[in-house]
Write a protein that holds these residues in place. Structure first.
Motif, mmCIF file in Angstrom:
data_model
loop_
_atom_site.group_PDB
_atom_site.id
_atom_site.type_symbol
_atom_site.label_atom_id
_atom_site.label_comp_id
_atom_site.label_asym_id
_atom_site.label_seq_id
_atom_site.Cartn_x
_atom_site.Cartn_y
_atom_site.Cartn_z
ATOM 1 N N GLY A 93 58.610 62.776 34.664
ATOM 2 C CA GLY A 93 57.958 62.886 33.367
ATOM 3 C C GLY A 93 58.452 61.817 32.413
ATOM 4 O O GLY A 93 59.074 60.827 32.814
ATOM 5 N N GLU A 94 58.184 62.068 31.153
ATOM 6 C CA GLU A 94 58.428 61.052 30.129
ATOM 7 C C GLU A 94 59.851 61.132 29.553
ATOM 8 O O GLU A 94 60.660 60.232 29.737
ATOM 9 N N ALA A 95 60.124 62.213 28.873
ATOM 10 C CA ALA A 95 61.401 62.355 28.174
ATOM 11 C C ALA A 95 61.580 63.816 27.801
ATOM 12 O O ALA A 95 60.591 64.556 27.685
ATOM 13 N N PRO A 96 62.815 64.240 27.577
ATOM 14 C CA PRO A 96 63.011 65.634 27.161
ATOM 15 C C PRO A 96 62.356 65.902 25.818
ATOM 16 O O PRO A 96 62.328 65.032 24.941
ATOM 17 N N GLY A 97 61.824 67.120 25.664
ATOM 18 C CA GLY A 97 61.368 67.590 24.359
ATOM 19 C C GLY A 97 62.458 68.437 23.722
ATOM 20 O O GLY A 97 63.611 68.458 24.195
ATOM 21 N N VAL A 134 61.759 59.669 32.731
ATOM 22 C CA VAL A 134 62.078 58.252 32.523
ATOM 23 C C VAL A 134 63.253 58.138 31.541
ATOM 24 O O VAL A 134 64.207 57.414 31.781
ATOM 25 N N LEU A 135 63.182 58.872 30.440
ATOM 26 C CA LEU A 135 64.284 58.899 29.473
ATOM 27 C C LEU A 135 65.113 60.164 29.667
ATOM 28 O O LEU A 135 64.549 61.244 29.846
ATOM 29 N N GLY A 173 51.774 61.788 33.550
ATOM 30 C CA GLY A 173 51.520 61.251 32.224
ATOM 31 C C GLY A 173 51.561 59.733 32.155
ATOM 32 O O GLY A 173 52.126 59.050 33.010
ATOM 33 N N ARG A 174 50.939 59.249 31.104
ATOM 34 C CA ARG A 174 50.789 57.800 30.911
ATOM 35 C C ARG A 174 52.137 57.085 30.792
ATOM 36 O O ARG A 174 52.338 56.025 31.399
ATOM 37 N N ILE A 175 53.031 57.653 30.025
ATOM 38 C CA ILE A 175 54.296 56.954 29.764
ATOM 39 C C ILE A 175 55.073 56.761 31.063
ATOM 40 O O ILE A 175 55.560 55.660 31.356
ATOM 41 N N ALA A 176 55.191 57.838 31.844
ATOM 42 C CA ALA A 176 55.915 57.710 33.115
ATOM 43 C C ALA A 176 55.196 56.732 34.031
ATOM 44 O O ALA A 176 55.812 55.819 34.603
#
Ligand code: URA
Length: 242
Positions: A93-97, A134-135, A173-176
């Motif tokens: 995924g992108e990053a933790p929420g 990713v983050l 998702g787009r960011i990943a």
């Protein structure tokens, strides 16, 4: 076979309400304790070799103590990743929420519940895969990651990939997807293909982020197509290696 409708009603994999028991800020030992050592997938009952175990421990400690970008000063804790260290599937995924930042585990909020349902729909319990971002640190207000933050953090993901050597990567998702594939091609055009990632040419498939699907349920049908594509690709790859 499970159908797309199952994405509408995500099951709890733990039997607990997802937000019922907040974790304390975790150290490396606690984060490692969340990663099962035995795999039910690739080599049932086979323990992770000791040198690999040490490498996982070192990597976990590096992530949790990282100060390579400014996000370390606003995060509650680093979010290393969770799952099976012998997993054949790596979900990125992108990053933790906010919830992930609080609990130290990726995808534990509403999007995480939907991700669990998406995986379950193709026969994958959350515990059988490895899930990372990713983050490793939460961007304030869940803003998009900045390029320098991605550049600082990607080496950790690369080390995770080197240790796991997954058979298939699923970027949600787009960011990943764009960061892993080093492209600005829209997500819609990255779907439906098997990309190749890194020096090991790991097959990588792209689908929608579960948070996007919560906002745009009409696209769950397309996500289901992606998941079926990922499953059939995985089965084909596994049968080729047998
Ligand atoms: N969204 C992500 O991309 N990752 C998480 O861990 C949670 C939400």
């Amino acid at each position: 076979m499970r159908r797309a409708a199952s994405l509408e009603a995500p099951p709890s994999t733990t039997g607990q309400p997802p937000l019922a028991s907040p974790h304390r800020a975790a150290g490396a030992a606690e984060a490692l304790a969340r990663i099962p050592v035995i795999t039910p997938g690739r080599a049932a009952g086979t323990p992770v070799p000791p040198e690999t175990d040490a490498q996982w421990q070192a990597l976990t400690a590096d992530v949790l103590s990282c100060t390579k970008c400014g996000l370390h000063s606003t995060r509650t804790q680093g979010v290393f990743g969770v799952g099976n260290r012998r997993a054949e599937w790596l979900i990125i995924g992108e990053a933790p929420g906010a919830e992930e930042d609080r609990r130290g585990e990726p995808f534990v909020g509403r999007a995480g519940q939907l991700l669990n349902a998406m995986l379950a729909a193709i026969g994958l319990p959350r515990e059988q895969v490895f899930i990372a971002n990713v983050l490793k640190s939460r961007p304030p207000g869940n803003r998009d990651p900045k390029p320098d933050e991605v550049a600082a953090c990607l080496p950790y993901l690369m080390r995770q990939i080197a240790l796991l050597q997954p058979r298939l990567m699923l970027a949600v998702g787009r960011i990943a997807a764009q960061n892993l594939l080093a492209t600005d091609t829209p997500l819609g055009r990255l779907r439906g293909q098997v990309h190749s990632f890194g020096e090991l040419n790991t097959p990588l498939i792209v689908t929608y982020h579960p948070a996007y699907l919560l906002r745009t349920p009409a696209d769950k049908r397309k996500a289901w197509e992606d998941l079926k594509f990922a499953r059939s690709t995985f089965q084909r790859l596994a049968s080729q290696e047998e």
